[in-house]
Design an enzyme around this catalytic site. Sequence first.
Site, PDB file in Angstrom:
ATOM      1  N   CYS A  95      -0.485  -4.619   0.647  1.00 19.37           N
ATOM      2  CA  CYS A  95       0.829  -4.040   0.142  1.00 19.37           C
ATOM      3  C   CYS A  95       1.142  -2.569   0.777  1.00 19.37           C
ATOM      4  O   CYS A  95       0.471  -1.552   0.943  1.00 19.37           O
ATOM      5  CB  CYS A  95       1.037  -3.917  -1.453  1.00 19.37           C
ATOM      6  SG  CYS A  95       2.634  -3.365  -1.957  1.00 19.37           S
TER       7      CYS A  95
ATOM      8  N   GLU B 236      -8.105  -2.646  -5.612  1.00 15.38           N
ATOM      9  CA  GLU B 236      -7.287  -1.889  -4.873  1.00 15.38           C
ATOM     10  C   GLU B 236      -7.868  -0.332  -5.063  1.00 15.38           C
ATOM     11  O   GLU B 236      -7.830   0.274  -4.213  1.00 15.38           O
ATOM     12  CB  GLU B 236      -5.841  -1.646  -5.429  1.00 15.38           C
ATOM     13  CG  GLU B 236      -5.147  -0.860  -5.096  1.00 15.38           C
ATOM     14  CD  GLU B 236      -3.796  -0.451  -6.022  1.00 15.38           C
ATOM     15  OE1 GLU B 236      -3.260   0.585  -5.850  1.00 15.38           O
ATOM     16  OE2 GLU B 236      -3.144  -1.485  -6.259  1.00 15.38           O
TER      17      GLU B 236
ATOM     18  N   SER C 254       2.790 -10.114 -10.316  1.00 15.08           N
ATOM     19  CA  SER C 254       2.044 -11.256  -9.842  1.00 15.08           C
ATOM     20  C   SER C 254       2.346 -12.508 -10.341  1.00 15.08           C
ATOM     21  O   SER C 254       1.569 -13.526 -10.250  1.00 15.08           O
ATOM     22  CB  SER C 254       0.591 -10.860  -9.928  1.00 15.08           C
ATOM     23  OG  SER C 254       0.302 -10.753 -11.089  1.00 15.08           O
TER      24      SER C 254
ATOM     25  N   ASN D 187      -0.975  -4.901 -13.614  1.00 13.15           N
ATOM     26  CA  ASN D 187       0.501  -4.169 -14.051  1.00 13.15           C
ATOM     27  C   ASN D 187       0.919  -5.196 -15.251  1.00 13.15           C
ATOM     28  O   ASN D 187       1.673  -4.707 -16.101  1.00 13.15           O
ATOM     29  CB  ASN D 187       1.472  -4.405 -12.927  1.00 13.15           C
ATOM     30  CG  ASN D 187       1.633  -5.807 -12.393  1.00 13.15           C
ATOM     31  OD1 ASN D 187       2.449  -6.437 -12.821  1.00 13.15           O
ATOM     32  ND2 ASN D 187       0.918  -6.471 -11.710  1.00 13.15           N
TER      33      ASN D 187
ATOM     34  N   CYS E  42       3.734   2.158  -7.983  1.00 16.25           N
ATOM     35  CA  CYS E  42       4.469   1.040  -7.140  1.00 16.25           C
ATOM     36  C   CYS E  42       5.924   1.157  -7.701  1.00 16.25           C
ATOM     37  O   CYS E  42       6.100   0.882  -8.911  1.00 16.25           O
ATOM     38  CB  CYS E  42       3.786  -0.208  -7.321  1.00 16.25           C
ATOM     39  SG  CYS E  42       4.770  -1.696  -6.954  1.00 16.25           S
TER      40      CYS E  42
ATOM     41  N   HIS F 292     -11.580  -2.029  -9.699  1.00 17.07           N
ATOM     42  CA  HIS F 292     -10.549  -2.789  -9.259  1.00 17.07           C
ATOM     43  C   HIS F 292     -10.569  -2.792  -7.841  1.00 17.07           C
ATOM     44  O   HIS F 292     -10.648  -1.668  -7.182  1.00 17.07           O
ATOM     45  CB  HIS F 292      -9.142  -2.093  -9.790  1.00 17.07           C
ATOM     46  CG  HIS F 292      -7.853  -3.211  -9.542  1.00 17.07           C
ATOM     47  ND1 HIS F 292      -7.491  -3.224  -8.541  1.00 17.07           N
ATOM     48  CD2 HIS F 292      -6.990  -3.854 -10.311  1.00 17.07           C
ATOM     49  CE1 HIS F 292      -6.464  -3.961  -8.525  1.00 17.07           C
ATOM     50  NE2 HIS F 292      -6.323  -4.628  -9.748  1.00 17.07           N
TER      51      HIS F 292
ATOM     52  N   CYS G  59       7.170  -9.524  -6.757  1.00 17.15           N
ATOM     53  CA  CYS G  59       7.694  -8.190  -6.106  1.00 17.15           C
ATOM     54  C   CYS G  59       7.952  -8.792  -4.523  1.00 17.15           C
ATOM     55  O   CYS G  59       6.990  -9.572  -4.177  1.00 17.15           O
ATOM     56  CB  CYS G  59       7.012  -7.174  -6.453  1.00 17.15           C
ATOM     57  SG  CYS G  59       5.330  -7.015  -5.836  1.00 17.15           S
TER      58      CYS G  59
END
Length: 416
Positions: free
Chosen positions: A154, A184, A386, A324, A293, A182, A63
């Site tokens: 991001c 994030e 990714s 993801n 996202c 995680h 992405c």
Amino acid sequence: MSATPSAPAARRVNVRTPEVMERVQAEVETHYRSTLVEAIRVQGSVIQIGNTTVRLARDFGFCYGVERAIDLAYAARRVFADRRVFLLGEIIHNPEVNRQLTEMGIVSIPVSQHEEELAKLNSDDVVIVPAFGAETKLMKIIAERGCMVVDTTCGDVMSVWKRVRNYAKNDFTSIIHGKASHEETRATSSRALGDQGNGHYLVVLTLSDVDYVCEYIRHGGDKALFLERFKGASALSEGFDPDLHLQRIGVANQTTMLKSETEEIQRRLQKAIEDRDGNDATQKNFQVFDTICGATQERQDSLFLLLQQPLDVLLVVGGYNSSNTTHLVEIGEQQLPTFFIRTAECLTSLEQIVHFDLHLKAEKTSYSTKLAEDGPVTIGITAGASCPNNLIEDTLLRVFQLRGISPDQVRAQVGV
């Protein structure tokens, strides 16, 4: 909780100069681009040779946020060729990409050693913040050490941070749908404490977690048992009290979670607040924003479209720790044999596939006769945000090769 003292600002540097980025983009394309995959996508994302058909999802692979993070990491190495360059963990969750960065001399600091290793750095060092972002305490250490920072966080992640900061400012507890360990989610949780450090958060992963929270919202319960359930992996803010901090809640999420599950979590939490406080008070005590996202949504939606086509097997390509990508596997395995593979090398033979089992949380070898059948076979291929296109190409070529079709024949079929 006492207010957080003002922290020194990090020395963020801009490495995106035109001359550097021209070199970087050429290098990145060499490493990750696939003209074969691009050609197949132009021709409808399907290729058939003999009795073997491969269908690609409409949207898969890098992405914009991932591309930007990789570009910045490459640029940092070029701009600071004579300095030590460090990376907080992994730039993204793909082993091939992280291997390339390691070979370029970028030193990855394991998550478990972040604080210890950052404390050893100095003002001559460069630190790359990955696409997931980094916890505020780590950014403070980096600033205190005087390091230069190349921040690849991001934009979608930063949008979530803005939401949870606003929750804290308005005395809402952030309920974060994600994996507490995680990178994030850890970064988002640290922002949920707010600029004054007096906010609170609770991380939930499963619908079972949410139902437990909803039951507590409606009827109260045993506080000690509640805290025991969520105490692991930083799933609770310090001093969290469910009797106090579930009065007003705002929902957010790790940006790469399964969209349908996040929406269900939002619905259940809102209903619990309505049941406790009544419809008139719900708006006062409940907030929610869509923070999934866009690229994650696109890849999930594209897989649903792909699954409407007749498929015999689905291959999902990517890093095993990619959130993801994991959710794409979850979607696929509801309908047909689905194999989560890291690279084409996992396709050992027509019958033998090395893949990651989400339920065992381990890699294993499975045996399937479908690919070995003489009759027509249709294979679907997708990947998370990714995964670079060159790994998709490798997988596609390996499938055809195992079916007796050479890479030259594949390339000739699509004219590349």
